[in-house]
Design an enzyme around this catalytic site. Sequence first.
Site, PDB file in Angstrom:
ATOM      1  N   LYS A  67      45.661  56.811  31.438  1.00 27.46           N
ATOM      2  CA  LYS A  67      44.496  55.939  31.224  1.00 27.46           C
ATOM      3  C   LYS A  67      43.361  56.496  32.053  1.00 27.46           C
ATOM      4  O   LYS A  67      43.528  56.737  33.250  1.00 27.46           O
ATOM      5  CB  LYS A  67      44.790  54.495  31.618  1.00 27.46           C
ATOM      6  CG  LYS A  67      43.540  53.620  31.450  1.00 27.46           C
ATOM      7  CD  LYS A  67      43.828  52.142  31.547  1.00 27.46           C
ATOM      8  CE  LYS A  67      43.911  51.675  32.973  1.00 27.46           C
ATOM      9  NZ  LYS A  67      44.033  50.209  33.049  1.00 27.46           N
ATOM     10  N   ARG A 110      47.878  43.867  30.087  1.00 27.63           N
ATOM     11  CA  ARG A 110      49.032  44.417  30.818  1.00 27.63           C
ATOM     12  C   ARG A 110      49.023  43.956  32.282  1.00 27.63           C
ATOM     13  O   ARG A 110      50.072  43.817  32.907  1.00 27.63           O
ATOM     14  CB  ARG A 110      49.129  45.929  30.662  1.00 27.63           C
ATOM     15  CG  ARG A 110      48.029  46.818  31.256  1.00 27.63           C
ATOM     16  CD  ARG A 110      48.095  46.899  32.741  1.00 27.63           C
ATOM     17  NE  ARG A 110      47.716  48.158  33.300  1.00 27.63           N
ATOM     18  CZ  ARG A 110      47.153  48.279  34.491  1.00 27.63           C
ATOM     19  NH1 ARG A 110      46.836  47.213  35.220  1.00 27.63           N
ATOM     20  NH2 ARG A 110      46.890  49.476  34.965  1.00 27.63           N
ATOM     21  N   GLN A 138      39.180  39.174  34.744  1.00 27.86           N
ATOM     22  CA  GLN A 138      40.640  39.151  34.578  1.00 27.86           C
ATOM     23  C   GLN A 138      41.247  37.752  34.668  1.00 27.86           C
ATOM     24  O   GLN A 138      42.370  37.530  34.182  1.00 27.86           O
ATOM     25  CB  GLN A 138      41.329  40.015  35.656  1.00 27.86           C
ATOM     26  CG  GLN A 138      40.838  41.439  35.754  1.00 27.86           C
ATOM     27  CD  GLN A 138      41.213  42.270  34.540  1.00 27.86           C
ATOM     28  OE1 GLN A 138      42.231  42.024  33.896  1.00 27.86           O
ATOM     29  NE2 GLN A 138      40.374  43.236  34.215  1.00 27.86           N
ATOM     30  N   SER A 199      38.076  40.981  43.773  1.00 30.17           N
ATOM     31  CA  SER A 199      37.831  42.355  44.244  1.00 30.17           C
ATOM     32  C   SER A 199      37.422  42.333  45.713  1.00 30.17           C
ATOM     33  O   SER A 199      36.627  43.162  46.152  1.00 30.17           O
ATOM     34  CB  SER A 199      36.780  43.030  43.364  1.00 30.17           C
ATOM     35  OG  SER A 199      35.701  42.161  43.148  1.00 30.17           O
ATOM     36  N   MET A 219      47.113  40.237  42.544  1.00 32.49           N
ATOM     37  CA  MET A 219      46.809  41.146  41.443  1.00 32.49           C
ATOM     38  C   MET A 219      45.482  41.883  41.613  1.00 32.49           C
ATOM     39  O   MET A 219      45.195  42.825  40.883  1.00 32.49           O
ATOM     40  CB  MET A 219      46.773  40.351  40.128  1.00 32.49           C
ATOM     41  CG  MET A 219      48.031  39.566  39.817  1.00 32.49           C
ATOM     42  SD  MET A 219      49.542  40.554  39.843  1.00 32.49           S
ATOM     43  CE  MET A 219      49.221  41.735  38.549  1.00 32.49           C
ATOM     44  N   ASP A 222      43.735  46.890  44.121  1.00 35.68           N
ATOM     45  CA  ASP A 222      44.187  48.088  43.412  1.00 35.68           C
ATOM     46  C   ASP A 222      43.476  49.337  43.937  1.00 35.68           C
ATOM     47  O   ASP A 222      43.406  50.338  43.258  1.00 35.68           O
ATOM     48  CB  ASP A 222      43.953  47.927  41.907  1.00 35.68           C
ATOM     49  CG  ASP A 222      42.491  47.659  41.576  1.00 35.68           C
ATOM     50  OD1 ASP A 222      41.676  47.533  42.506  1.00 35.68           O
ATOM     51  OD2 ASP A 222      42.157  47.593  40.380  1.00 35.68           O
ATOM     52  N   LYS A 226      40.763  47.309  49.702  1.00 34.61           N
ATOM     53  CA  LYS A 226      40.699  45.941  49.168  1.00 34.61           C
ATOM     54  C   LYS A 226      41.796  45.094  49.810  1.00 34.61           C
ATOM     55  O   LYS A 226      42.854  45.607  50.190  1.00 34.61           O
ATOM     56  CB  LYS A 226      40.885  45.936  47.645  1.00 34.61           C
ATOM     57  CG  LYS A 226      39.652  46.352  46.869  1.00 34.61           C
ATOM     58  CD  LYS A 226      39.865  46.112  45.374  1.00 34.61           C
ATOM     59  CE  LYS A 226      38.733  46.701  44.568  1.00 34.61           C
ATOM     60  NZ  LYS A 226      38.990  46.633  43.127  1.00 34.61           N
ATOM     61  N   GLY A 293      51.007  43.268  42.612  1.00 39.65           N
ATOM     62  CA  GLY A 293      50.834  43.936  41.321  1.00 39.65           C
ATOM     63  C   GLY A 293      49.684  44.925  41.396  1.00 39.65           C
ATOM     64  O   GLY A 293      48.514  44.557  41.281  1.00 39.65           O
TER      65      GLY A 293
HETATM   66  P1  NAD Z   1      35.196  40.900  38.318  1.00 37.86           P
HETATM   67  O1  NAD Z   1      34.169  41.794  38.914  1.00 37.86           O
HETATM   68  O2  NAD Z   1      34.977  40.391  36.948  1.00 37.86           O
HETATM   69  O3  NAD Z   1      35.408  39.618  39.268  1.00 37.86           O
HETATM   70  C1  NAD Z   1      35.576  39.772  40.648  1.00 37.86           C
HETATM   71  C2  NAD Z   1      36.119  38.506  41.272  1.00 37.86           C
HETATM   72  O4  NAD Z   1      36.312  38.736  42.664  1.00 37.86           O
HETATM   73  C3  NAD Z   1      35.159  37.312  41.174  1.00 37.86           C
HETATM   74  O5  NAD Z   1      35.909  36.121  41.050  1.00 37.86           O
HETATM   75  C4  NAD Z   1      34.458  37.330  42.546  1.00 37.86           C
HETATM   76  O6  NAD Z   1      33.976  36.059  42.934  1.00 37.86           O
HETATM   77  C5  NAD Z   1      35.614  37.747  43.441  1.00 37.86           C
HETATM   78  N1  NAD Z   1      35.183  38.344  44.690  1.00 37.86           N
HETATM   79  C6  NAD Z   1      34.569  39.536  44.881  1.00 37.86           C
HETATM   80  N2  NAD Z   1      34.367  39.750  46.194  1.00 37.86           N
HETATM   81  C7  NAD Z   1      34.875  38.686  46.855  1.00 37.86           C
HETATM   82  C8  NAD Z   1      34.951  38.319  48.231  1.00 37.86           C
HETATM   83  N3  NAD Z   1      34.496  39.108  49.187  1.00 37.86           N
HETATM   84  N4  NAD Z   1      35.547  37.158  48.529  1.00 37.86           N
HETATM   85  C9  NAD Z   1      36.035  36.344  47.549  1.00 37.86           C
HETATM   86  N5  NAD Z   1      35.975  36.632  46.255  1.00 37.86           N
HETATM   87  C10 NAD Z   1      35.402  37.785  45.907  1.00 37.86           C
HETATM   88  O7  NAD Z   1      36.576  41.671  38.429  1.00 37.86           O
HETATM   89  P2  NAD Z   1      37.880  41.494  37.541  1.00 37.86           P
HETATM   90  O8  NAD Z   1      37.802  42.377  36.363  1.00 37.86           O
HETATM   91  O9  NAD Z   1      38.188  40.055  37.339  1.00 37.86           O
HETATM   92  O10 NAD Z   1      38.976  42.163  38.526  1.00 37.86           O
HETATM   93  C11 NAD Z   1      39.354  41.496  39.705  1.00 37.86           C
HETATM   94  C12 NAD Z   1      40.121  42.465  40.578  1.00 37.86           C
HETATM   95  O11 NAD Z   1      41.309  42.862  39.917  1.00 37.86           O
HETATM   96  C13 NAD Z   1      39.379  43.769  40.901  1.00 37.86           C
HETATM   97  O12 NAD Z   1      39.618  44.116  42.232  1.00 37.86           O
HETATM   98  C14 NAD Z   1      40.013  44.767  39.956  1.00 37.86           C
HETATM   99  O13 NAD Z   1      39.884  46.092  40.410  1.00 37.86           O
HETATM  100  C15 NAD Z   1      41.435  44.271  39.975  1.00 37.86           C
HETATM  101  N6  NAD Z   1      42.278  44.696  38.873  1.00 37.86           N
HETATM  102  C16 NAD Z   1      43.593  44.920  39.165  1.00 37.86           C
HETATM  103  C17 NAD Z   1      44.439  45.333  38.168  1.00 37.86           C
HETATM  104  C18 NAD Z   1      45.905  45.541  38.485  1.00 37.86           C
HETATM  105  O14 NAD Z   1      46.632  46.081  37.645  1.00 37.86           O
HETATM  106  N7  NAD Z   1      46.373  45.104  39.602  1.00 37.86           N
HETATM  107  C19 NAD Z   1      43.962  45.532  36.866  1.00 37.86           C
HETATM  108  C20 NAD Z   1      42.621  45.252  36.595  1.00 37.86           C
HETATM  109  C21 NAD Z   1      41.786  44.819  37.607  1.00 37.86           C
END
Ligand code: NAD
Length: 322
Positions: A67, A110, A138, A199, A219, A222, A226, A293
């Site tokens: 990916k 996923r 997410q 994030s 979750m 990543d 973080k 995760g």
């Molecule tokens: P997004 O940018 O749409 O949303 C980010 C979220 O994080 C929001 O709810 C925001 O309020 C919150 N946030 C950011 N900084 C913060 C802080 N300092 N304190 C509290 N809350 C905070 O992102 P998303 O697409 O929803 O992704 C969320 C996270 O999941 C990201 O870190 C992304 O990289 C990760 N992710 C992980 C996987 C995995 O397989 N584990 C897959 C996809 C995304």
Amino acid sequence: MYIVPETEIADLVTREQSFDAVEKVFASMSAKSAYNFPVIREAIGHADALYGFKSGFDRAALNLGLKSGGYWPGNADKGLTNHQSTIFLFDAETGKCRAVVGGNLLTALRTAAAAAVSVAHLARKDAKVLGIVGAGHQAKFQLQAVAEQRDFERVVAWNRSPEKLATLEQTAKDLGLPFESVSLEELGAQSDVIVTITSSYAAILNGTHIKPGTHIACMGTDTKGKREVDMNNILGRATLFTDEIEQSVTLGEFQHAIIDMTIKKEHINEIGAVINGDHPGRTSEDEITLFDGTGVGLQDLAVASAVVDEAVKRGIAVQVDF
Ligand code: NAD
């Protein structure tokens, strides 16, 4: 070679199929018949973007590929998803490109499936309250997938900007679940299952707020640096699980406990071992189970492969001489 565009994905794969594909690949990873290659993730110094590759090979399913994608924070202003991903599958016999598949929705499906698999195998059977920390792109997918795993009676949620919880509230309503915006302390005290999907680079959820018997699926973490959970008050009373140990200690939620030397790799268990019956999983009602995760490339290949098979079957995949 087949192309399956992003616009077709929603009709080609269900949450149930995503769950099955991810559960199977976690089991294969633990059985050592599938492995992920090292992750590349770089700040490219343009558009504030993070870009990289997740890849691997599943010898059992013969899924080989990667990916490619990342995070472009300015995309929302252009009407695009901040996360942009494309999945490439290769023929394991010849190395020829088998398919190019839109990876945005599949990433959400996923990732949500991974949390759901952890809940299916580790949460208490009588879990009633589901807590969600975060309300970004997410979060809705997480709520939909996890809610299917237990007979939840309500959803509590927290987000840094509470007004952004509206989408999550609507999703809960669509699932027939009452929804309440709460403080982090209340969320910890009430939830039987917690999903963190932010994030953040600093701990948000404090271990002291977590009640015995809770299952937590972390979750959001990543990437190096973080962090979502202050584990000081959790580690002594929790059993730790992850998708892939190497990834969890380098870029997952457990990276910090490893750096602080509060845990060693040996304290972390693969969720695949629970799926395969090689680890008992939860052994008491009071135990806290914590799943990190981190998101592995093999998850992407597994769901993409299922999508390509379905798209070919239905005549939707675009065939290209390549
Ligand atoms: P997004 O940018 O749409 O949303 C980010 C979220 O994080 C929001 O709810 C925001 O309020 C919150 N946030 C950011 N900084 C913060 C802080 N300092 N304190 C509290 N809350 C905070 O992102 P998303 O697409 O929803 O992704 C969320 C996270 O999941 C990201 O870190 C992304 O990289 C990760 N992710 C992980 C996987 C995995 O397989 N584990 C897959 C996809 C995304």
